[in-house]
Design an enzyme around this catalytic site. Structure first.
Site, PDB file in Angstrom:
ATOM      1  N   TYR A  33       3.222  25.724  65.985  1.00  0.00           N
ATOM      2  CA  TYR A  33       2.503  25.012  67.046  1.00  0.00           C
ATOM      3  C   TYR A  33       1.041  25.410  67.066  1.00  0.00           C
ATOM      4  CZ  TYR A  33       2.325  29.171  70.073  1.00  0.00           C
ATOM      5  OH  TYR A  33       2.058  30.427  70.598  1.00  0.00           O
ATOM      6  N   ARG A  52      -5.570  26.062  60.818  1.00  0.00           N
ATOM      7  CA  ARG A  52      -4.549  27.091  61.027  1.00  0.00           C
ATOM      8  C   ARG A  52      -3.158  26.471  61.074  1.00  0.00           C
ATOM      9  NH1 ARG A  52      -4.913  31.086  66.125  1.00  0.00           N
ATOM     10  NH2 ARG A  52      -4.334  29.165  67.195  1.00  0.00           N
ATOM     11  N   ARG A 100      23.209  21.422  61.552  1.00  0.00           N
ATOM     12  CA  ARG A 100      22.893  22.842  61.670  1.00  0.00           C
ATOM     13  C   ARG A 100      23.364  23.592  60.430  1.00  0.00           C
ATOM     14  NH1 ARG A 100      23.944  27.953  63.222  1.00  0.00           N
ATOM     15  NH2 ARG A 100      22.481  28.885  64.704  1.00  0.00           N
ATOM     16  N   HIS A 102      21.634  26.905  57.844  1.00  0.00           N
ATOM     17  CA  HIS A 102      20.492  27.786  57.626  1.00  0.00           C
ATOM     18  C   HIS A 102      19.623  27.342  56.455  1.00  0.00           C
ATOM     19  CE1 HIS A 102      22.714  30.405  60.342  1.00  0.00           C
ATOM     20  NE2 HIS A 102      21.643  31.185  60.422  1.00  0.00           N
ATOM     21  N   LYS A 149       1.835  31.053  63.315  1.00  0.00           N
ATOM     22  CA  LYS A 149       1.958  30.667  64.722  1.00  0.00           C
ATOM     23  C   LYS A 149       3.246  29.858  64.916  1.00  0.00           C
ATOM     24  CE  LYS A 149      -0.993  29.124  68.550  1.00  0.00           C
ATOM     25  NZ  LYS A 149      -1.088  30.415  69.235  1.00  0.00           N
ATOM     26  N   GLU A 182      -1.799  43.250  69.802  1.00  0.00           N
ATOM     27  CA  GLU A 182      -2.373  42.082  70.478  1.00  0.00           C
ATOM     28  C   GLU A 182      -1.591  41.814  71.749  1.00  0.00           C
ATOM     29  OE1 GLU A 182      -1.978  38.519  68.115  1.00  0.00           O
ATOM     30  OE2 GLU A 182       0.024  39.078  67.438  1.00  0.00           O
ATOM     31  N   LEU A 207      -2.114  37.605  65.150  1.00  0.00           N
ATOM     32  CA  LEU A 207      -2.515  36.235  64.852  1.00  0.00           C
ATOM     33  C   LEU A 207      -4.039  36.165  64.816  1.00  0.00           C
ATOM     34  CD1 LEU A 207      -1.506  33.220  64.593  1.00  0.00           C
ATOM     35  CD2 LEU A 207      -2.052  33.045  67.028  1.00  0.00           C
TER      36      LEU A 207
END
Length: 287
Positions: A33, A52, A100, A102, A149, A182, A207
């Site tokens: 995101y 990014r 579903r 993996h 992120k 952070e 980040l």
């Protein structure tokens, strides 16, 4: 006016916005995101945020859901349709909808994209900055790739909830060596008694914040002294001032850490100045 969201090619009422139950963002937190600030009718630093976003997608081997210019167009549309003058616009991209499993889904499965926007109160944010916030430390317990992120934010949720329950607005992660990494949703800074700004290097362990990058530009422009290195909790307790940076808070002074006052217990002059001039160093795109 009801809010509008963009979901996989359609602009829909926010109340009706939904993704499939087998979207991999829901099943595995298999997505990334970005959040951009909207300031005075302009979206802040879109090129850097999309750069990014592209890096995060690449690191997780997720394709762009559409051309980058198309994503930029949607950002503007969502901000415009929601009539956001000051606030945030949020982009989320996941690996898509598939049974579903993996393993990555078949190649024909397209990534999912959601874009939302909401207004905020700049006067309330300014009042909070004038007062400063409290921060509570928390043991670092996240996976090593926090430079990506991702939407896998459960450790951040728990750290920030702990901060809230102890009177804080933000959490500061502390690694096994006693150094601050952070914040739960911010980058962490201090100003030493000698007036040196310090923040942890972004090569690993944190980040690389877009707001952090802008502040680094401002530090040079303002002629301030800067050291990019880890700092300990003890050094933070002894600092002249402290602050955090993020698109959601720009530059926010920290006046208390683990119940102890930082400096004189009031927002410092360096953080206050950086907040005042912040948008002079950003790329602003009119909506």
């Amino acid at each position: 006016m009801s809010r509008i969201a963009y979901v996989n090619g359609q602009y829909v009422p926010h109340a009706d916005a939904a993704v499939h139950v087998e979207d991999r963002g829901y099943q595995f937190a298999d997505g990334v995101y970005e959040v951009c600030e909207v300031w005075q009718g302009k979206i802040v630093d879109v090129p850097r945020h999309l750069e990014r976003l592209g890096r995060s997608l690449s690191e997780l081997r997720i394709d762009w859901p559409m051309a980058r210019k198309a994503v930029e167009f949607v950002l503007h549309q969502v901000v415009r349709r929601n009539r956001v003058r000051n606030g945030l616009v949020y982009i989320q991209v996941t690996r898509g909808v598939s049974k579903r499993d993996h393993f990555f889904p078949p190649e024909h499965v397209a990534p999912s994209i959601v874009v939302t926007a909401r207004s905020s109160n700049p006067k309330a944010a300014a009042a909070q900055a004038a007062e400063g916030i409290a921060v509570v430390s928390y043991p670092e317990n996240r996976w090593p790739r926090v430079d990506i992120k991702t939407v896998a934010l459960l450790p951040n949720v728990l750290a920030k909830q702990n901060a809230k329950e102890h009177g804080g607005k933000e959490a500061w992660y502390v690694d096994a060596d006693g150094y601050v990494t952070e914040g739960g949703s911010t980058n962490a800074w201090i100003v030493t008694k000698d007036g040196v700004l310090v923040t942890r290097p972004a090569e690993s362990g944190i980040l690389r914040g877009i707001t952090r990058t802008v502040v680094l530009d401002l530090i040079q422009k303002e002629g301030l002294t800067f050291e990019e290195r880890p700092f300990s909790l003890e050094e933070a307790f002894d600092a002249k001032e402290a602050f955090v940076t993020a698109a959601t808070s720009v530059v926010m002074p920290v006046i208390r850490l683990d119940g102890k006052l930082i400096g004189n217990g009031h927002p410092g002059s360096v953080a206050t100045r950086l907040r005042e001039v912040f948008h002079t160093a950003t790329d602003l795109q009119a909506v």
